[in-house]
Design a protein around this motif. Structure first.
Motif, PDB file in Angstrom:
ATOM      1  N   ARG A  17      72.163 -42.622  -8.889  1.00 33.70           N
ATOM      2  CA  ARG A  17      73.437 -42.641  -9.622  1.00 33.70           C
ATOM      3  C   ARG A  17      73.380 -41.715 -10.835  1.00 33.70           C
ATOM      4  O   ARG A  17      74.363 -41.030 -11.156  1.00 33.70           O
ATOM      5  CB  ARG A  17      73.761 -44.065 -10.084  1.00 33.70           C
ATOM      6  N   LEU A  18      72.223 -41.697 -11.516  1.00 35.50           N
ATOM      7  CA  LEU A  18      72.079 -40.884 -12.725  1.00 35.50           C
ATOM      8  C   LEU A  18      72.210 -39.398 -12.393  1.00 35.50           C
ATOM      9  O   LEU A  18      72.890 -38.646 -13.108  1.00 35.50           O
ATOM     10  CB  LEU A  18      70.724 -41.167 -13.386  1.00 35.50           C
ATOM     11  N   LEU A  19      71.558 -38.965 -11.315  1.00 38.55           N
ATOM     12  CA  LEU A  19      71.615 -37.553 -10.942  1.00 38.55           C
ATOM     13  C   LEU A  19      72.995 -37.166 -10.407  1.00 38.55           C
ATOM     14  O   LEU A  19      73.426 -36.017 -10.555  1.00 38.55           O
ATOM     15  CB  LEU A  19      70.536 -37.248  -9.906  1.00 38.55           C
ATOM     16  N   GLN A  20      73.689 -38.125  -9.781  1.00 38.30           N
ATOM     17  CA  GLN A  20      75.058 -37.849  -9.333  1.00 38.30           C
ATOM     18  C   GLN A  20      75.984 -37.633 -10.529  1.00 38.30           C
ATOM     19  O   GLN A  20      76.817 -36.712 -10.539  1.00 38.30           O
ATOM     20  CB  GLN A  20      75.584 -39.015  -8.482  1.00 38.30           C
ATOM     21  N   ALA A  21      75.779 -38.485 -11.558  1.00 39.17           N
ATOM     22  CA  ALA A  21      76.655 -38.396 -12.734  1.00 39.17           C
ATOM     23  C   ALA A  21      76.270 -37.235 -13.639  1.00 39.17           C
ATOM     24  O   ALA A  21      77.138 -36.622 -14.284  1.00 39.17           O
ATOM     25  CB  ALA A  21      76.599 -39.716 -13.510  1.00 39.17           C
ATOM     26  N   HIS A  22      74.964 -36.929 -13.693  1.00 37.72           N
ATOM     27  CA  HIS A  22      74.475 -35.898 -14.621  1.00 37.72           C
ATOM     28  C   HIS A  22      73.430 -35.021 -13.935  1.00 37.72           C
ATOM     29  O   HIS A  22      72.233 -35.118 -14.214  1.00 37.72           O
ATOM     30  CB  HIS A  22      73.873 -36.549 -15.875  1.00 37.72           C
ATOM     31  N   PRO A  23      73.864 -34.149 -13.061  1.00 40.99           N
ATOM     32  CA  PRO A  23      72.900 -33.262 -12.384  1.00 40.99           C
ATOM     33  C   PRO A  23      72.186 -32.329 -13.351  1.00 40.99           C
ATOM     34  O   PRO A  23      71.152 -31.749 -13.004  1.00 40.99           O
ATOM     35  CB  PRO A  23      73.785 -32.479 -11.400  1.00 40.99           C
ATOM     36  N   GLU A  24      72.739 -32.188 -14.565  1.00 39.57           N
ATOM     37  CA  GLU A  24      72.097 -31.315 -15.553  1.00 39.57           C
ATOM     38  C   GLU A  24      70.879 -31.959 -16.208  1.00 39.57           C
ATOM     39  O   GLU A  24      70.077 -31.275 -16.851  1.00 39.57           O
ATOM     40  CB  GLU A  24      73.123 -30.910 -16.642  1.00 39.57           C
ATOM     41  N   PHE A  25      70.735 -33.280 -16.071  1.00 37.93           N
ATOM     42  CA  PHE A  25      69.599 -33.965 -16.697  1.00 37.93           C
ATOM     43  C   PHE A  25      68.287 -33.558 -16.008  1.00 37.93           C
ATOM     44  O   PHE A  25      68.231 -33.438 -14.772  1.00 37.93           O
ATOM     45  CB  PHE A  25      69.750 -35.482 -16.609  1.00 37.93           C
ATOM     46  N   LYS A  26      67.262 -33.371 -16.829  1.00 38.12           N
ATOM     47  CA  LYS A  26      65.914 -33.153 -16.298  1.00 38.12           C
ATOM     48  C   LYS A  26      65.263 -34.532 -16.130  1.00 38.12           C
ATOM     49  O   LYS A  26      65.019 -35.225 -17.120  1.00 38.12           O
ATOM     50  CB  LYS A  26      65.100 -32.279 -17.248  1.00 38.12           C
ATOM     51  N   VAL A  27      65.025 -34.931 -14.889  1.00 37.46           N
ATOM     52  CA  VAL A  27      64.537 -36.279 -14.599  1.00 37.46           C
ATOM     53  C   VAL A  27      63.176 -36.217 -13.909  1.00 37.46           C
ATOM     54  O   VAL A  27      63.004 -35.489 -12.920  1.00 37.46           O
ATOM     55  CB  VAL A  27      65.542 -37.054 -13.720  1.00 37.46           C
ATOM     56  N   LEU A  28      62.216 -36.976 -14.436  1.00 36.84           N
ATOM     57  CA  LEU A  28      60.905 -37.143 -13.804  1.00 36.84           C
ATOM     58  C   LEU A  28      60.784 -38.587 -13.334  1.00 36.84           C
ATOM     59  O   LEU A  28      61.267 -39.508 -13.994  1.00 36.84           O
ATOM     60  CB  LEU A  28      59.776 -36.850 -14.792  1.00 36.84           C
ATOM     61  N   THR A  29      60.096 -38.790 -12.211  1.00 35.48           N
ATOM     62  CA  THR A  29      60.015 -40.131 -11.639  1.00 35.48           C
ATOM     63  C   THR A  29      58.569 -40.522 -11.349  1.00 35.48           C
ATOM     64  O   THR A  29      57.831 -39.754 -10.714  1.00 35.48           O
ATOM     65  CB  THR A  29      60.823 -40.207 -10.324  1.00 35.48           C
ATOM     66  N   GLN A  30      58.197 -41.692 -11.817  1.00 35.91           N
ATOM     67  CA  GLN A  30      56.900 -42.247 -11.419  1.00 35.91           C
ATOM     68  C   GLN A  30      56.977 -42.626  -9.942  1.00 35.91           C
ATOM     69  O   GLN A  30      57.958 -43.213  -9.486  1.00 35.91           O
ATOM     70  CB  GLN A  30      56.574 -43.493 -12.250  1.00 35.91           C
ATOM     71  N   THR A  31      55.938 -42.288  -9.194  1.00 33.24           N
ATOM     72  CA  THR A  31      55.890 -42.637  -7.778  1.00 33.24           C
ATOM     73  C   THR A  31      54.646 -43.454  -7.485  1.00 33.24           C
ATOM     74  O   THR A  31      53.692 -43.455  -8.270  1.00 33.24           O
ATOM     75  CB  THR A  31      55.887 -41.369  -6.894  1.00 33.24           C
ATOM     76  N   MET A  32      54.659 -44.136  -6.358  1.00 38.90           N
ATOM     77  CA  MET A  32      53.497 -44.936  -5.968  1.00 38.90           C
ATOM     78  C   MET A  32      52.329 -44.029  -5.597  1.00 38.90           C
ATOM     79  O   MET A  32      52.528 -42.968  -5.005  1.00 38.90           O
ATOM     80  CB  MET A  32      53.848 -45.846  -4.795  1.00 38.90           C
ATOM     81  N   GLY A  33      51.142 -44.445  -5.967  1.00 35.70           N
ATOM     82  CA  GLY A  33      49.932 -43.720  -5.580  1.00 35.70           C
ATOM     83  C   GLY A  33      49.713 -42.412  -6.300  1.00 35.70           C
ATOM     84  O   GLY A  33      49.097 -41.489  -5.756  1.00 35.70           O
ATOM     85  N   MET A  34      50.193 -42.294  -7.539  1.00 36.05           N
ATOM     86  CA  MET A  34      50.003 -41.054  -8.299  1.00 36.05           C
ATOM     87  C   MET A  34      48.525 -40.846  -8.601  1.00 36.05           C
ATOM     88  O   MET A  34      47.820 -41.776  -9.001  1.00 36.05           O
ATOM     89  CB  MET A  34      50.796 -41.104  -9.608  1.00 36.05           C
ATOM     90  N   THR A  35      48.057 -39.613  -8.403  1.00 37.99           N
ATOM     91  CA  THR A  35      46.675 -39.283  -8.741  1.00 37.99           C
ATOM     92  C   THR A  35      46.552 -39.080 -10.245  1.00 37.99           C
ATOM     93  O   THR A  35      47.550 -39.021 -10.973  1.00 37.99           O
ATOM     94  CB  THR A  35      46.234 -38.006  -8.016  1.00 37.99           C
ATOM     95  N   GLU A  36      45.318 -38.928 -10.703  1.00 37.22           N
ATOM     96  CA  GLU A  36      45.073 -38.666 -12.125  1.00 37.22           C
ATOM     97  C   GLU A  36      45.767 -37.378 -12.553  1.00 37.22           C
ATOM     98  O   GLU A  36      46.361 -37.299 -13.635  1.00 37.22           O
ATOM     99  CB  GLU A  36      43.565 -38.574 -12.391  1.00 37.22           C
ATOM    100  N   ALA A  37      45.727 -36.367 -11.673  1.00 36.44           N
ATOM    101  CA  ALA A  37      46.381 -35.091 -11.977  1.00 36.44           C
ATOM    102  C   ALA A  37      47.904 -35.257 -12.043  1.00 36.44           C
ATOM    103  O   ALA A  37      48.568 -34.664 -12.902  1.00 36.44           O
ATOM    104  CB  ALA A  37      46.014 -34.051 -10.924  1.00 36.44           C
ATOM    105  N   ASP A  38      48.456 -36.092 -11.151  1.00 36.32           N
ATOM    106  CA  ASP A  38      49.898 -36.358 -11.168  1.00 36.32           C
ATOM    107  C   ASP A  38      50.318 -37.020 -12.479  1.00 36.32           C
ATOM    108  O   ASP A  38      51.351 -36.678 -13.067  1.00 36.32           O
ATOM    109  CB  ASP A  38      50.290 -37.270 -10.007  1.00 36.32           C
ATOM    110  N   ARG A  39      49.500 -37.967 -12.928  1.00 38.06           N
ATOM    111  CA  ARG A  39      49.821 -38.674 -14.171  1.00 38.06           C
ATOM    112  C   ARG A  39      49.798 -37.722 -15.363  1.00 38.06           C
ATOM    113  O   ARG A  39      50.664 -37.769 -16.233  1.00 38.06           O
ATOM    114  CB  ARG A  39      48.815 -39.809 -14.394  1.00 38.06           C
TER     115      ARG A  39
END
Length: 774
Positions: free
Chosen positions: A612-634
């Motif tokens: 919903r956030l990206l639909q309303a504000h595609p200009e926003f820079k959004v990062l998302t935590q995902t399952m199984g992130m490696t140390e490098a991902d974090r």
């Protein structure tokens, strides 16, 4: 005046006489319990002229210092024929494989005890008996020697003399360390607000052999405020090492940084940081046997030079331990554990003290005068439940039975018996019961016995790794069964064709208290140890335990706190909350260009809002935590939060997850946070068990199972916003339950200026006034 040192008979013997390979063996916790029972069984059979478990000590004077040597003989016979010192060793080996020369360390311990008795009682002759008891059959094999006092004295003094070279070094080091501590001053010209109170409370707690529970918000300087007084207590006779316990790598790093600062102020201190075995192993593809691993082969022959080498340095971290271990060809993990014997302070995970599977037996089988500094103690509640619980499932046994039955038919038969016992439990249809599943135990023990017979063959079929894993799982289960009491429940699950049985430690307080009693004092501290009474109850405290609640040292006006009380985030109403939440996030982000974190109770909810956030504000820079992130991902996720951003960044993360605590985004790296929901743990079997248990015990089932753990996650997430005195930031709490008195009672005292919102319309004006006031 002679310098004083203390050493156990076992340490003395092992340090001087150990040689050869590193043998990992398969004697784990439940087998040790069997060994204790075997000892007790034999001791009861010995008759009236037998004295079991005799504490002995003597002092050897050598080259200007006194060495107090202490230990406990398994038993002493006293009759008209003389005195016999007995050393008992339990074994799962066939006794035909053991002869008089089986283990020289066993004889050495017995001879030390014999010398102490001969010397104290002026005996010309003493007999020494080494008794091996077979764990399964209780059959005995005994060897006896008659030794003169002169022979015993020569042996004992030779041990002492050889140990004294190292003891002199330890004594000189202790003197240097204590002198540096006596001169050590607090490294800052002034204490932070609340820090002096913390330092005084920690010193008093350790000196008086007590427990202290401290809620100390970010900014007080908890790490330095606990380590500094603990070091001062070393001058009062506190036994080394001090244990600094933490659940996270980042807090270990903070502790190391505080100690480095003190060392730059003149502190002399040997300290070791323990790293998990799988992270430091040089040969992860090998088994931990001298046949497979060159670092285990001849380990003790090379250990002495390795110790001599690393003792030249004071800070034994992962890098130094690995370098020294590689240079001398020794196992880095076992080497790090060895270093705890010579360290003044040990930084390690909770499990090295509390987990019965891996705790440091050299310290906590009998205990000592140690101090425990327990950082981020709010994490210990769930970790303790995990450490003191154990689980098995039927499919593991059936699968392994199918693999082994052709080559090892007896082992296959034992595994099939366990499988059948699981099926019997399934027919009973049990779900939760207070009684332990004792009907399983004997069949599990038979699998353990048969597995150990197989391991002695040193064969390597393709299923050996699976057998080893199951072996240790069974051992953990049986060990946990030894502690099963009213603080436990058993619950059963039946997914598809499987049957799972869990010995669940609902209330870990008793188990924690037993471990804490192996030391002198314990200090539990966290920014979110609230309510204190709850944590005192579940973390092994007593009514007389000390408690300290410190206010935040940061200016209250640096935080803009808003509470949106008209939105419900309960599961069945989440679809109605999506647009108002997106609007609230938008209002916060548009109030000031900056970096923001939004915390959610689940990944599903996060994804719904993200869409919903990206639909309303595609200009926003959004990062998302995902399952199984490696140390490098974090690291990549956190590095995106830059100082003075040109565009706003919105990070979406899980409440109570990897970005919910233990991260420092100071200054402009974080301008605000949105907390969606009150953080209640997901409803499930274990939560319902916890709720029922504490409702029956304290009448606070919902609070102990859901509310307190949930609010702890909320407060941790809020704590990411203000990390220093210069930080300013905004927090938006979204959930109608935050407005209830039961929740507001859990708010920090400094949260007295909360803007309660009926809708999102006031957010822009509140933020405008707040940011313009800076």
């Amino acid at each position: 005046m002679d310098k004083e040192l203390r050493v156990s008979v076992r340490t003395l013997v092992e340090f001087v006489l150990r040689q050869g390979d590193l043998q990992m063996g398969f004697m784990s916790g439940s087998r040790m319990a069997e060994g204790i029972y075997a000892h007790q069984y034999l001791q009861k059979e010995r008759g009236a002229d037998y004295q079991p478990e005799v504490t002995l000590r003597t002092t050897a004077y050598q080259d200007g210092f006194s060495l107090e040597i202490h230990g406990r003989a398994d038993g002493i016979f006293r009759n008209e024929s003389g005195v016999v010192i007995e050393e008992i060793k339990s074994t799962s080996l066939d006794l035909d494989l053991i002869d008089e020369s089986y283990n020289n360390l066993h004889w050495a311990q017995a001879q030390c005890y014999a010398y102490i008795v001969a010397n104290q009682e002026d005996l010309a002759q003493v007999q020494v008996q080494l008794t091996y008891i077979q764990l399964e059959t209780h059959e005995l094999k005994e060897f006896r020697k008659s030794l003169s006092r002169e022979e015993l004295e020569f042996f004992f003094k030779d041990l002492v003399e050889r140990y004294c070279t190292w003891a002199h070094r330890l004594s000189a080091w202790t003197e240097q360390r204590n002198e540096s501590i006596s001169r050590l001053e607090f490294p800052y010209p002034a204490y932070r607000k609340g820090q002096r109170e913390l330092v005084v409370a920690v010193y008093k707690t350790i000196k008086e052999k007590h427990k202290l529970y401290v809620q100390a918000p970010t900014g007080i300087g908890k790490t330095l405020g606990t380590i500094f007084p603990a070091l001062k207590c070393l001058l009062e006779g506190l036994e080394t090492p001090i244990f600094y316990l933490t659940a996270k790598t980042i807090t270990r790093t903070v502790a190391e940084g505080s100690l480095l600062m003190l060392q730059q102020q003149g502190l002399s201190l040997k300290r070791v940081t323990l790293t998990a075995k799988d992270k430091v192993c040089f040969c992860p593809e090998c088994e931990c046997t001298p046949e497979d691993c060159s670092y285990a082969k001849g380990y003790y022959d090379r250990l002495g030079p390795a110790l001599e080498d690393i003792f030249e340095r004071d800070h034994w971290n992962r890098e130094q331990i690995e370098n020294c271990a590689r240079n001398h060809g020794v196992c880095p993990f076992e080497f790090s554990l060895e270093l705890t014997n010579w360290a003044d302070l040990v930084i390690c995970d909770y499990n090295y003290v509390f987990d019965p599977r891996v705790f440091l037996k050299r310290f906590f089988l009998e205990g000592g005068d140690y101090a425990f500094l327990i950082d981020e103690a709010h994490n210990l509640v769930e970790r303790a439940r995990e450490m003191f619980s154990a689980e098995l499932n039927k499919e593991e046994f059936l699968h392994l039975k199918n693999l082994v039955e052709d080559q090892e038919p007896v082992l296959g038969k034992r595994l099939q018996t366990v499988n059948k016992n699981f099926l019997k439990l399934k027919k009973q249809g049990l779900e939760v019961e207070k009684d332990a599943p004792t009907a399983l135990y004997s069949s599990l023990e038979r699998v353990v016995n048969e597995a150990e017979k197989f391991f002695k063959k040193e064969e390597t079929p393709p299923w050996k790794e699976k057998l080893t894993e199951l072996y240790f799982n069974i051992q953990a289960f049986l060990r946990t069964a030894e502690s099963y009491d009213e603080h436990y429940l058993t619950y059963y699950q039946y997914p598809e064709q499987d049957v799972r049985v869990k010995l669940f430690c609902v209330d870990p307080s008793q188990q924690l208290a037993q471990v804490l009693n192996k030391g002198r004092a314990a200090v539990f501290f966290s920014a979110t140890l609230s309510p204190l009474e709850y944590f005192i109850q579940v973390l092994g405290g007593e009514k007389e335990s000390y408690k300290l609640q410190l206010p935040s040292p940061f200016p209250h006006e640096n935080l803009c706190l808003m509470l949106q009380k008209q939105i419900s985030t309960k599961y069945n109403q989440r679809s109605l909350s999506l647009d108002p939440i997106v609007d609230g996030i938008t209002q916060l982000v548009q109030g000031k260009t900056g970096n923001y974190l939004v915390y959610f109770p689940s990944y599903e909810y996060l994804e719904q809002v993200r869409e919903r956030l990206l639909q309303a504000h595609p200009e926003f820079k959004v990062l998302t935590q995902t399952m199984g992130m490696t140390e490098a991902d974090r690291e990549e996720f956190l590095e995106a939060f830059q100082e003075e951003p040109r565009e706003s960044l919105v990070g979406l993360a899980l409440l109570g997850g990897i970005f919910g605590e233990g991260i420092d985004l100071t200054g402009e790296r974080l301008s605000g946070a949105v907390i969606i929901g009150v953080g209640l743990p997901q409803i499930g079997t274990e939560r319902d068990i916890i709720r029922a248990h504490f409702q029956e015990r304290y009448g606070q089932g919902f609070e102990f199972a859901y509310m307190y753990p949930g609010m702890n996650k909320v407060l941790q997430a809020c704590g990411r916003v203000i990390r220093t005195e210069q930080d300013r930031g905004a927090i938006l709490l979204i959930d109608e339950r935050f407005a209830r008195l039961s929740y507001r009672r859990l708010f920090p005292k400094e949260w007295h200026a909360i803007h309660t919102l009926q809708d999102n319309s006031r957010i822009p004006s509140l933020l405008k006034a707040f940011w313009e006031s800076s």
